[in-house]
Design an enzyme around this catalytic site. Structure first.
Site: not given
Ligand code: FAD
Length: 394
Positions: A211, A291
């Site tokens: 996209y 996640d």
């Molecule tokens: P994350 O974005 O993983 O953030 C976790 C944070 O926690 C990170 O900054 C990390 O550094 C921090 N952290 C971890 N452990 C610690 C610790 N012990 N102490 C302090 N900090 C820590 N989703 C969509 O909705 N649309 C899309 O188009 C899409 N495309 C994708 C394509 C791919 C290839 C993949 C793999 C995923 C895709 N996703 C998409 C999914 C999306 O990227 C994730 O679901 C989303 O980023 C999850 O967000 P989060 O905040 O849960 O975790």
């Protein structure tokens, strides 16, 4: 609720929750292990269910200024440029009119910049890895500092450390599929039909999704997904693949596909994980989000969108319940079923996108033509319907 909230992880989920709590007057600190907010991967597609909460935070205008709304959603077969299906998105405004928010492709770095830029100074603590947490709400950082909070939110992603406290047996499972990502200037893609659309090219054992991103749709973000490799070291992240792996996987595909994967150096290979249902989402004062709670395959484009939904719902509940345990119980009840359904749908889609030519692929194509492309139960659901302060409790 009384007291403060500590969020572990400044990803899309953690930052959206921080802003949502701040908007409701709840003190919050985000602990992030990296020394700067780095993009995880290339770009992200945000659908109306995720963008409505972003709009409620007053950030949609800023996001639209740096994002692209796809013209259409198009499915194509791997070998030809023929369209199997095409549904308008931005072309006639029907998506936004139907779901009360747009569908946007945006560079992740831009989205994170907008979210973090809206946080007041001091709310995000970088270089602050959380090494342990107890169920009474005590965090220990790598520096040795300890912090107490009324609520601790594990928004620490697919390989969450806080998850072990909540469900010690839970592990994300490698799905046997992997992805390569890239961002390509549209000018380098002369054979690509409909560069402004969100398009799936579907073929045997692989698919390519792309996209447009950027304010003028001047780049195309792609995710190329392959079956295999068969195994991946438990818990390991992206790795360098043999040169030419991606190009070989798409040999014989349509010219536009080969052109796209050849236009940029091969990226790392991303193992794609899914998380089996957890036995619970909370333990004492600790609760999981995004996640960390429900890693899913990206084939419905919902991982980040579901993390945003989680954040909006949890913020509502913490703001309206004196007792954190009561808020957690409702949060888990509301979010578990919803995210499980989306996880399942993403898994099923993975198989459908990789069918070899034959009767099953023909049946899929016929079905796609008659399907609601937006799966209204995903894009049309208002995550806050039951939790807005004005809503009737369920
Ligand atoms: P994350 O974005 O993983 O953030 C976790 C944070 O926690 C990170 O900054 C990390 O550094 C921090 N952290 C971890 N452990 C610690 C610790 N012990 N102490 C302090 N900090 C820590 N989703 C969509 O909705 N649309 C899309 O188009 C899409 N495309 C994708 C394509 C791919 C290839 C993949 C793999 C995923 C895709 N996703 C998409 C999914 C999306 O990227 C994730 O679901 C989303 O980023 C999850 O967000 P989060 O905040 O849960 O975790």
């Amino acid at each position: 609720m009384d007291g403060s909230v500590a969020i572990v992880g400044a990803g899309i989920g953690g930052l959206t929750l921080a802003l949502s709590l701040h908007a409701r007057g709840i003190p919050v600190t985000v602990f992030e292990r990296t020394d700067e907010l780095r993009e995880v991967g290339a770009a992200v597609a945000l659908s109306a269910n995720g963008l409505r909460p972003i709009d409620e935070l007053g950030l949609l205008g800023r996001l639209e200024a740096v994002a692209t709304q796809p013209t259409e959603l198009i499915h194509r077969s791997w070998r030809t440029h023929d369209r199997i299906t095409a549904f308008p998105v931005g072309l006639d405004g029907s998506y936004r009119a139907r779901f009360k928010a747009p569908y946007l492709g945006v560079h992740r770095a831009e989205f994170q910049r907008i979210l973090s830029g809206a946080c007041p100074p001091g709310m995000i603590r970088l270089s602050s890895e959380v090494v342990s947490v107890t169920t009474d709400g005590t965090l220990t950082l790598a520096s040795g500092e300890t912090v107490r909070a009324s609520v601790v939110v594990g928004a620490d992603g697919v390989h969450s450390r806080l998850r072990a406290l909540v469900d010690p047996d839970a592990r994300p499972v490698y799905t046997g599929t992997s992805g390569f990502r890239g961002i390509v200037p549209v000018g380098s893609l002369p054979t690509l039909p409909d560069p402004g659309a969100i398009q799936f090219w579907m073929g045997p054992d692989a698919h390519l999704l792309h996209y447009a991103i950027g304010p003028g749709g001047e780049h195309v973000n792609f995710l190329a997904v392959l079956e295999g490799p068969g195994t991946w070291s438990a818990g390991a992240g992206p790795a360098t693949a043999d040169p030419g792996t991606l190009a070989r996987a798409f040999e014989g595909w349509a010219p536009a596909v080969r052109e796209m994967v050849a236009a940029v150096p091969q990226s790392a290979q991303w193992p794609l994980y899914t998380l089996p249902p957890l036995s619970r989402w909370t333990a004492g004062r600790v609760v999981l989000l995004g996640d960390a709670a429900h890693t899913m395959l990206p084939h419905q484009g919902q991982g980040a969108n579901q993390a945003i939904e989680d954040a909006a719902v949890l913020a509502d509940l913490l703001a309206t319940h004196d007792d954190h345990a009561a808020a957690f119980a409702r949060y888990e009840r509301l979010r578990r079923a919803r995210t499980r359904q989306v996880q399942r749908s993403s898994l099923v889609t993975s198989n459908l996108l990789h069918l070899p030519d034959g009767p099953a692929a023909a049946a899929r194509d016929a079905r796609l033509a008659g399907l609601d492309p937006w799966l209204a139960w995903i894009h049309g659901t208002d995550p806050r319907a039951a939790t807005r302060p004005s809503a009737v409790p369920v």
